[in-house]
Design a protein around this motif. Structure first.
Motif, PDB file in Angstrom:
ATOM      1  N   ILE A   1      -4.445  -6.250 -12.945  1.00 16.96           N
ATOM      2  CA  ILE A   1      -3.441  -5.483 -13.682  1.00 16.96           C
ATOM      3  C   ILE A   1      -4.103  -4.330 -14.436  1.00 16.96           C
ATOM      4  O   ILE A   1      -3.590  -3.200 -14.461  1.00 16.96           O
ATOM      5  CB  ILE A   1      -2.672  -6.413 -14.640  1.00 16.96           C
ATOM      6  N   ALA A   2      -5.254  -4.628 -15.066  1.00 15.57           N
ATOM      7  CA  ALA A   2      -5.962  -3.569 -15.790  1.00 15.57           C
ATOM      8  C   ALA A   2      -6.438  -2.478 -14.839  1.00 15.57           C
ATOM      9  O   ALA A   2      -6.352  -1.266 -15.138  1.00 15.57           O
ATOM     10  CB  ALA A   2      -7.150  -4.174 -16.543  1.00 15.57           C
ATOM     11  N   SER A   3      -6.961  -2.889 -13.674  1.00 16.75           N
ATOM     12  CA  SER A   3      -7.431  -1.915 -12.698  1.00 16.75           C
ATOM     13  C   SER A   3      -6.293  -1.053 -12.185  1.00 16.75           C
ATOM     14  O   SER A   3      -6.418   0.179 -12.077  1.00 16.75           O
ATOM     15  CB  SER A   3      -8.114  -2.632 -11.535  1.00 16.75           C
ATOM     16  N   LEU A   4      -5.161  -1.715 -11.891  1.00 15.29           N
ATOM     17  CA  LEU A   4      -4.016  -0.966 -11.389  1.00 15.29           C
ATOM     18  C   LEU A   4      -3.487  -0.014 -12.455  1.00 15.29           C
ATOM     19  O   LEU A   4      -3.128   1.145 -12.155  1.00 15.29           O
ATOM     20  CB  LEU A   4      -2.927  -1.954 -10.959  1.00 15.29           C
ATOM     21  N   ARG A   5      -3.454  -0.446 -13.689  1.00 16.43           N
ATOM     22  CA  ARG A   5      -2.974   0.425 -14.770  1.00 16.43           C
ATOM     23  C   ARG A   5      -3.881   1.636 -14.931  1.00 16.43           C
ATOM     24  O   ARG A   5      -3.414   2.782 -15.115  1.00 16.43           O
ATOM     25  CB  ARG A   5      -2.905  -0.372 -16.068  1.00 16.43           C
ATOM     26  N   THR A   6      -5.193   1.376 -14.874  1.00 14.47           N
ATOM     27  CA  THR A   6      -6.140   2.484 -15.021  1.00 14.47           C
ATOM     28  C   THR A   6      -5.930   3.528 -13.933  1.00 14.47           C
ATOM     29  O   THR A   6      -5.902   4.745 -14.201  1.00 14.47           O
ATOM     30  CB  THR A   6      -7.572   1.942 -14.978  1.00 14.47           C
ATOM     31  N   GLN A   7      -5.782   3.044 -12.695  1.00 13.97           N
ATOM     32  CA  GLN A   7      -5.604   3.985 -11.593  1.00 13.97           C
ATOM     33  C   GLN A   7      -4.304   4.769 -11.730  1.00 13.97           C
ATOM     34  O   GLN A   7      -4.263   5.978 -11.467  1.00 13.97           O
ATOM     35  CB  GLN A   7      -5.621   3.228 -10.265  1.00 13.97           C
ATOM     36  N   LEU A   8      -3.265   4.093 -12.171  1.00 11.56           N
ATOM     37  CA  LEU A   8      -1.987   4.794 -12.335  1.00 11.56           C
ATOM     38  C   LEU A   8      -2.044   5.785 -13.482  1.00 11.56           C
ATOM     39  O   LEU A   8      -1.452   6.886 -13.404  1.00 11.56           O
ATOM     40  CB  LEU A   8      -0.871   3.770 -12.570  1.00 11.56           C
ATOM     41  N   GLU A   9      -2.728   5.446 -14.569  1.00  7.92           N
ATOM     42  CA  GLU A   9      -2.857   6.390 -15.682  1.00  7.92           C
ATOM     43  C   GLU A   9      -3.664   7.615 -15.274  1.00  7.92           C
ATOM     44  O   GLU A   9      -3.318   8.755 -15.624  1.00  7.92           O
ATOM     45  CB  GLU A   9      -3.524   5.693 -16.873  1.00  7.92           C
TER      46      GLU A   9
ATOM     47  N   HIS B   1      -4.108  13.127 -13.594  1.00  6.43           N
ATOM     48  CA  HIS B   1      -4.754  13.974 -12.574  1.00  6.43           C
ATOM     49  C   HIS B   1      -4.312  13.481 -11.201  1.00  6.43           C
ATOM     50  O   HIS B   1      -4.973  12.632 -10.591  1.00  6.43           O
ATOM     51  CB  HIS B   1      -6.281  13.908 -12.701  1.00  6.43           C
ATOM     52  N   PRO B   2      -3.208  13.937 -10.711  1.00  8.21           N
ATOM     53  CA  PRO B   2      -2.677  13.446  -9.418  1.00  8.21           C
ATOM     54  C   PRO B   2      -3.683  13.559  -8.293  1.00  8.21           C
ATOM     55  O   PRO B   2      -3.695  12.739  -7.379  1.00  8.21           O
ATOM     56  CB  PRO B   2      -1.454  14.339  -9.182  1.00  8.21           C
ATOM     57  N   GLU B   3      -4.550  14.588  -8.365  1.00  3.73           N
ATOM     58  CA  GLU B   3      -5.492  14.746  -7.269  1.00  3.73           C
ATOM     59  C   GLU B   3      -6.557  13.666  -7.248  1.00  3.73           C
ATOM     60  O   GLU B   3      -7.220  13.456  -6.227  1.00  3.73           O
ATOM     61  CB  GLU B   3      -6.170  16.123  -7.357  1.00  3.73           C
ATOM     62  N   LEU B   4      -6.717  12.930  -8.377  1.00  2.00           N
ATOM     63  CA  LEU B   4      -7.718  11.856  -8.452  1.00  2.00           C
ATOM     64  C   LEU B   4      -7.137  10.465  -8.191  1.00  2.00           C
ATOM     65  O   LEU B   4      -7.851   9.460  -8.301  1.00  2.00           O
ATOM     66  CB  LEU B   4      -8.401  11.859  -9.829  1.00  2.00           C
ATOM     67  N   LEU B   5      -5.850  10.346  -7.891  1.00  2.96           N
ATOM     68  CA  LEU B   5      -5.205   9.043  -7.680  1.00  2.96           C
ATOM     69  C   LEU B   5      -5.772   8.351  -6.446  1.00  2.96           C
ATOM     70  O   LEU B   5      -5.753   8.917  -5.348  1.00  2.96           O
ATOM     71  CB  LEU B   5      -3.698   9.214  -7.537  1.00  2.96           C
ATOM     72  N   ASP B   6      -6.283   7.111  -6.640  1.00  2.64           N
ATOM     73  CA  ASP B   6      -6.825   6.303  -5.530  1.00  2.64           C
ATOM     74  C   ASP B   6      -5.702   5.417  -5.001  1.00  2.64           C
ATOM     75  O   ASP B   6      -5.523   4.276  -5.442  1.00  2.64           O
ATOM     76  CB  ASP B   6      -7.998   5.466  -6.013  1.00  2.64           C
ATOM     77  N   VAL B   7      -4.934   5.947  -4.080  1.00  7.46           N
ATOM     78  CA  VAL B   7      -3.790   5.196  -3.558  1.00  7.46           C
ATOM     79  C   VAL B   7      -4.253   3.946  -2.831  1.00  7.46           C
ATOM     80  O   VAL B   7      -3.670   2.865  -2.976  1.00  7.46           O
ATOM     81  CB  VAL B   7      -2.945   6.089  -2.635  1.00  7.46           C
ATOM     82  N   THR B   8      -5.321   4.070  -2.068  1.00  4.06           N
ATOM     83  CA  THR B   8      -5.806   2.896  -1.330  1.00  4.06           C
ATOM     84  C   THR B   8      -6.233   1.777  -2.279  1.00  4.06           C
ATOM     85  O   THR B   8      -5.928   0.592  -2.078  1.00  4.06           O
ATOM     86  CB  THR B   8      -6.989   3.301  -0.436  1.00  4.06           C
ATOM     87  N   GLY B   9      -6.956   2.143  -3.331  1.00  2.00           N
ATOM     88  CA  GLY B   9      -7.380   1.135  -4.296  1.00  2.00           C
ATOM     89  C   GLY B   9      -6.200   0.516  -5.032  1.00  2.00           C
ATOM     90  O   GLY B   9      -6.191  -0.692  -5.315  1.00  2.00           O
ATOM     91  N   ALA B  10      -5.210   1.330  -5.356  1.00  2.00           N
ATOM     92  CA  ALA B  10      -4.019   0.807  -6.045  1.00  2.00           C
ATOM     93  C   ALA B  10      -3.271  -0.166  -5.149  1.00  2.00           C
ATOM     94  O   ALA B  10      -2.794  -1.226  -5.604  1.00  2.00           O
ATOM     95  CB  ALA B  10      -3.113   1.953  -6.475  1.00  2.00           C
ATOM     96  N   VAL B  11      -3.150   0.192  -3.877  1.00  2.00           N
ATOM     97  CA  VAL B  11      -2.466  -0.719  -2.948  1.00  2.00           C
ATOM     98  C   VAL B  11      -3.259  -2.024  -2.810  1.00  2.00           C
ATOM     99  O   VAL B  11      -2.683  -3.116  -2.790  1.00  2.00           O
ATOM    100  CB  VAL B  11      -2.291  -0.042  -1.574  1.00  2.00           C
ATOM    101  N   ALA B  12      -4.585  -1.920  -2.755  1.00  2.00           N
ATOM    102  CA  ALA B  12      -5.406  -3.130  -2.628  1.00  2.00           C
ATOM    103  C   ALA B  12      -5.252  -4.021  -3.854  1.00  2.00           C
ATOM    104  O   ALA B  12      -5.134  -5.249  -3.744  1.00  2.00           O
ATOM    105  CB  ALA B  12      -6.873  -2.744  -2.415  1.00  2.00           C
ATOM    106  N   ASP B  13      -5.259  -3.399  -5.032  1.00  2.00           N
ATOM    107  CA  ASP B  13      -5.074  -4.193  -6.240  1.00  2.00           C
ATOM    108  C   ASP B  13      -3.686  -4.819  -6.284  1.00  2.00           C
ATOM    109  O   ASP B  13      -3.509  -5.964  -6.734  1.00  2.00           O
ATOM    110  CB  ASP B  13      -5.277  -3.318  -7.480  1.00  2.00           C
ATOM    111  N   THR B  14      -2.692  -4.071  -5.809  1.00  2.00           N
ATOM    112  CA  THR B  14      -1.325  -4.618  -5.788  1.00  2.00           C
ATOM    113  C   THR B  14      -1.220  -5.789  -4.828  1.00  2.00           C
ATOM    114  O   THR B  14      -0.598  -6.823  -5.136  1.00  2.00           O
ATOM    115  CB  THR B  14      -0.335  -3.511  -5.388  1.00  2.00           C
ATOM    116  N   VAL B  15      -1.853  -5.652  -3.648  1.00  2.00           N
ATOM    117  CA  VAL B  15      -1.830  -6.754  -2.679  1.00  2.00           C
ATOM    118  C   VAL B  15      -2.539  -7.972  -3.243  1.00  2.00           C
ATOM    119  O   VAL B  15      -2.079  -9.121  -3.104  1.00  2.00           O
ATOM    120  CB  VAL B  15      -2.472  -6.301  -1.353  1.00  2.00           C
ATOM    121  N   ARG B  16      -3.700  -7.734  -3.862  1.00  2.00           N
ATOM    122  CA  ARG B  16      -4.443  -8.855  -4.457  1.00  2.00           C
ATOM    123  C   ARG B  16      -3.637  -9.518  -5.565  1.00  2.00           C
ATOM    124  O   ARG B  16      -3.605 -10.749  -5.682  1.00  2.00           O
ATOM    125  CB  ARG B  16      -5.770  -8.348  -5.000  1.00  2.00           C
TER     126      ARG B  16
END
Length: 484
Positions: free
Chosen positions: A286-294, A299-314
């Motif tokens: 949850i903390a990792s996903l929040r950090t990535q979303l913040e 900075h939309p250009e820095l959004l790690d969509v793959t990492g966010a999806v992986a954290d969401t799946v996990r």
């Protein structure tokens, strides 16, 4: 009555009182019957003595009746007229007539003398003629009756016996002779009085002894109750109730109570640890996903969509595991669907297209004997967790074999990794346990897969164990009972 001691004492007292009452009544009836029979025997003896005198032709006024007060006698003829009574008999009842005054006796008709012709007939018949100068006494059992008699002004109860006799004139007479029942009444009264006097004492003793014995027997129960109340008030499940040194039901109750407290303490501790570990495991993704979303929001250009999806799946997988474990802990019963385990394993392996190591499957061609009953979703989760664990630790090979064995179906998952140390082979099935603490969470998972797999296996009546696979690797063996 809310007290067990009071109810036990009352119940024992009532039972003893009823038993003593029934036994006392039986004793009184038997005693009265025996004494009455003795009085009847005495009356019969007197009646037969008087009947014998009548049979011998003794005149009515010269009959010897013995003690008139103890054995009043009344003699009646065939018409019920009183022909003789004992001396000083003033009143009588129970003999068929209450008259005690002699009636005038009728003149008996002379008895015809036998003729020679009659004698010839008797000789021809082969029978002996009775002696005309002598009567006879009936040998039949006498009739008995209870009644009263007044002798010389004293009225008393008597047992009367009636005996028939035939005098020399051929007249049938009935002798009524009595025997006093005073002895029977005194004996019965004495016994009854003794019983009525002793019964309250016996009941008091029974009630007192039952109260004391019950109090002594229930004293450990009161100790158990107080300790349980203290445990409830303090919420300290480490405390235990006192166990008495006896080997009775109370001792077994105490031992069972302590066993229940032990199981409850373990369950509560497991629940606390589960909640703490679940909170810890959920906090990371949850903390990792929040950090990535913040970061993505700033900075939309820095959004790690793959990492966010992986954290969401996990996070989704972890929530699903926690939910399934909660349902298993709540006692959810497995399904009753008929499943072919070989087909289920093939299907589960076929869906694992992204595995880094291919899985070798060995299932008999004729899989008719590999059927089990249970939940398809849960058993598929068990196979998937075992394959995930093997993929995580395998070097170059992962193999799955399905076969029938020991009245059930066996699924073996083998890898060629480092294996599981023998001392840790039970610990790895505990929740949130990871043997390699240095590995990352993404690589090692949350430590719920094997714990969940064993819980599901146990709920389905099976077992899950781990052994070594030769020189290297681990072999996980799932055994489930055959559907037949």
């Amino acid at each position: 009555m809310r007290s067990v001691r009071a109810r036990a004492a009352l119940g024992a007292t009532v039972v003893v009182a009823l038993a003593l009452a029934v036994a006392g009544l039986a004793v009184l009836l038997v005693l009265r019957a025996n004494l009455t029979d003795q009085a009847g025997l005495q009356a019969e003896v007197t009646a037969r003595e008087v009947a014998g005198q009548l049979a011998l032709g003794v005149p009515y006024d010269r009959l010897e009746t013995g003690d008139e007060e103890d054995h009043p006698v009344q003699v009646t003829d065939e018409d019920g007229r009183v022909v003789a009574v004992s001396k000083d008999l003033e009143a009588i009842s129970g003999t068929g007539t209450d008259r005690v005054t002699r009636a005038p006796a009728p003149t008996p008709s002379p008895t015809p003398s036998p003729t020679a012709e009659d004698g010839d007939d008797d000789d021809d018949d082969g029978t002996d003629s009775p002696d005309p100068a002598r009567g006879e006494v009936s040998t039949d059992d006498p009739d008995f009756a209870n009644g009263t008699a007044t002798v010389d002004g004293d009225r008393a109860d008597y047992r009367f016996a009636s005996v028939e006799a035939t005098n020399a004139a051929g007249l049938t007479l009935t002798v009524h002779a009595g025997a006093p029942l005073a002895a029977e009444q005194r004996a019965v009264g004495s016994v009854r009085g003794a019983m009525l006097t002793g019964l309250p004492v016996v009941l008091l003793v029974v009630a007192g002894v039952t109260w004391l014995v019950t109090r002594r027997a229930l004293r450990p129960v009161e100790g158990i109750r107080r300790e349980m109340a203290a445990i409830t008030a303090s919420e300290d499940l480490s405390r235990r109730v006192p166990e008495p040194g006896s080997h009775d039901e109370v001792a077994r109750l105490a031992r069972t109570t302590n066993e229940t407290l032990t199981a409850l303490e373990a369950s509560v501790e497991r629940q606390r640890r589960f909640v703490a570990d679940a909170s810890h495991e959920l906090r990371s993704p949850i903390a990792s996903l929040r950090t990535q979303l913040e970061v993505g929001a700033a900075h939309p250009e820095l959004l790690d969509v793959t990492g966010a999806v992986a954290d969401t799946v996990r996070l989704q997988a972890l929530a699903a595991d926690l939910l399934l474990l909660a349902r298993l802990d709540a006692g959810e019963r497995p399904g009753t669907a008929l499943l072919e385990l070989g087909a289920l394993v093939r299907e589960e392996v076929s869906q694992r297209t992204g595995d880094r190591i291919p899985v070798t499957v060995s299932v008999p061609e004729e899989a008719g004997g590999l059927e089990v009953t249970g939940s398809r979703t849960q058993l598929a989760r068990v196979v998937g967790n075992l394959l995930d664990n093997a993929e995580r630790h395998a070097g170059r090979a992962v193999a799955v074999a399905v076969r029938a064995e020991g009245g059930g179906v066996v699924v073996e998952v083998t890898d060629d990794g480092d294996g599981v140390p023998e001392a840790e082979r039970e610990r790895i099935f505990e929740r949130f346990v990871r043997l390699d603490d240095a590995r990352t969470r993404d690589e090692g998972g949350a430590g719920l897969g094997l714990a969940l797999a064993r819980d599901v296996a146990v709920r389905h009546g099976g077992r899950l164990t781990v052994t070594g696979a030769g020189e290297r690797g681990a072999r996980f063996t799932l055994w489930l009972p055959d559907a037949r």
